[in-house]
Design an enzyme around this catalytic site. Sequence first.
Site, short mmCIF file in Angstrom:
data_model
loop_
_atom_site.label_atom_id
_atom_site.label_comp_id
_atom_site.label_asym_id
_atom_site.label_seq_id
_atom_site.Cartn_x
_atom_site.Cartn_y
_atom_site.Cartn_z
N LYS A 191 5.59 -7.83 5.15
CA LYS A 191 5.49 -6.36 5.18
C LYS A 191 6.74 -5.77 5.81
O LYS A 191 7.12 -6.24 6.89
CB LYS A 191 4.25 -6.00 6.00
CG LYS A 191 4.04 -4.53 6.20
CD LYS A 191 2.88 -4.29 7.12
CE LYS A 191 2.87 -2.81 7.44
NZ LYS A 191 2.09 -2.49 8.57
N LYS B 242 5.91 -9.31 9.82
CA LYS B 242 5.84 -7.85 9.83
C LYS B 242 7.05 -7.31 10.58
O LYS B 242 7.27 -7.64 11.75
CB LYS B 242 4.55 -7.39 10.49
CG LYS B 242 4.46 -5.87 10.65
CD LYS B 242 3.10 -5.41 11.12
CE LYS B 242 3.11 -3.90 11.34
NZ LYS B 242 1.81 -3.39 11.76
C1 PBG Z 1 -0.78 -0.96 12.51
C2 PBG Z 1 -0.26 -0.89 11.11
C3 PBG Z 1 0.84 -0.19 10.59
C4 PBG Z 1 0.82 -0.38 9.22
C5 PBG Z 1 -0.24 -1.22 8.94
N1 PBG Z 1 -0.90 -1.55 10.12
C6 PBG Z 1 1.81 0.71 11.27
C7 PBG Z 1 2.75 0.18 12.27
O1 PBG Z 1 2.86 -1.02 12.51
O2 PBG Z 1 3.41 1.02 12.88
C8 PBG Z 1 1.78 0.24 8.24
C9 PBG Z 1 1.25 0.42 6.85
C10 PBG Z 1 2.03 1.38 6.00
O3 PBG Z 1 3.10 1.89 6.37
O4 PBG Z 1 1.56 1.66 4.89
N2 PBG Z 1 -0.04 -1.72 13.40
#
Ligand code: PBG
Length: 322
Positions: free
Chosen positions: A247, A194
Amino acid sequence: MFPTNRPRRLRRTGVLRDMVRETRLDKSDLIYPLFVRHGKGVKNEIMSMPGNYQFSVDTVVDEVGQAWEEGVRSVILFGLPEAKDDIGSEAFDDEAAVQMSVRALKENYPGLLVITDVCMCEYTSHGHCGVIKDNDVDNDPTLALLSKAAVSHARAGADIVAPSDMMDGRVGAIRTSLDEAGFSDIAIMAYAAKYASAFYGPFRDAADSAPQFGDRSSYQMDPANSDEALTEVQLDLEEGADIVMVKPAMAYLDIVRRVKDTFQVPVAAYNVSGEFSMVMAGVQNGWIDRERMILEVLTCIKRAGTDLILTYHAREAARLLG
Ligand code: PBG
């Protein structure tokens, strides 16, 4: 010399193109993300994500009912708390919006696959994904909170928990806690690779989870790195992850391909909020063809080696796939 090989021969008709097509997008690939909050009859549209809403428990049941009719079989839930605090207590409250929604969805649609996002950022007053010490997220004390949240989700009836915090060691900690609580059959889908991405902007409006100071670069990955993604995936698999996620998706398909080629395990990719909103902005301006664009984006994510696609286009894609 005139060419002996003419690739155009296999592109002559639709039937022929269908026959030699390598990648087939299927409704069963799709996971639909939903935002849930307290209240009744709530359906607040998220301005930066047209067609997406914050739902209360009753309205999310209606939404999923429609999605189910269209062929969507899996959802992932994100929760907004009634109140935030330093340690994000509502993340592991059995009566919080996610836990109540899981119970309601499972009751209404026993065949639905329910995944829950496990993180602290929506629940903490500072908006970071764990507890804060010296202006940074303190890794090891955060693991206990994430584990409590995961167990609470499992107790509500979640089929899969999906930690998205990017703390080191959290998959192992969650696996141990689930097993000790009698949930050894509940799977973990780890947000393994991520990235600290600008593509999450609209999500932070949707989930009200923007960090109140600094950013997430001390725990999410640097977009410039690729080898590091393999390390993250390997560690999560060693700790017990059943599915690993990359992601965002569209600008990170090289990562998906490397992960799939290196580890023959189920790979998910998250077609995140910013990717969705860019497509919708293009559509609203009349610059691109909505239906072709959605199917192309999702097909290409799959072609790169993705098995499961988390996407805000899930309902529309399911309709288009018929
Ligand atoms: C929580 C989380 C996020 C997303 C999924 N889980 C935001 C982040 O990490 O700031 C992003 C999902 C999206 O942008 O559709 N940590």
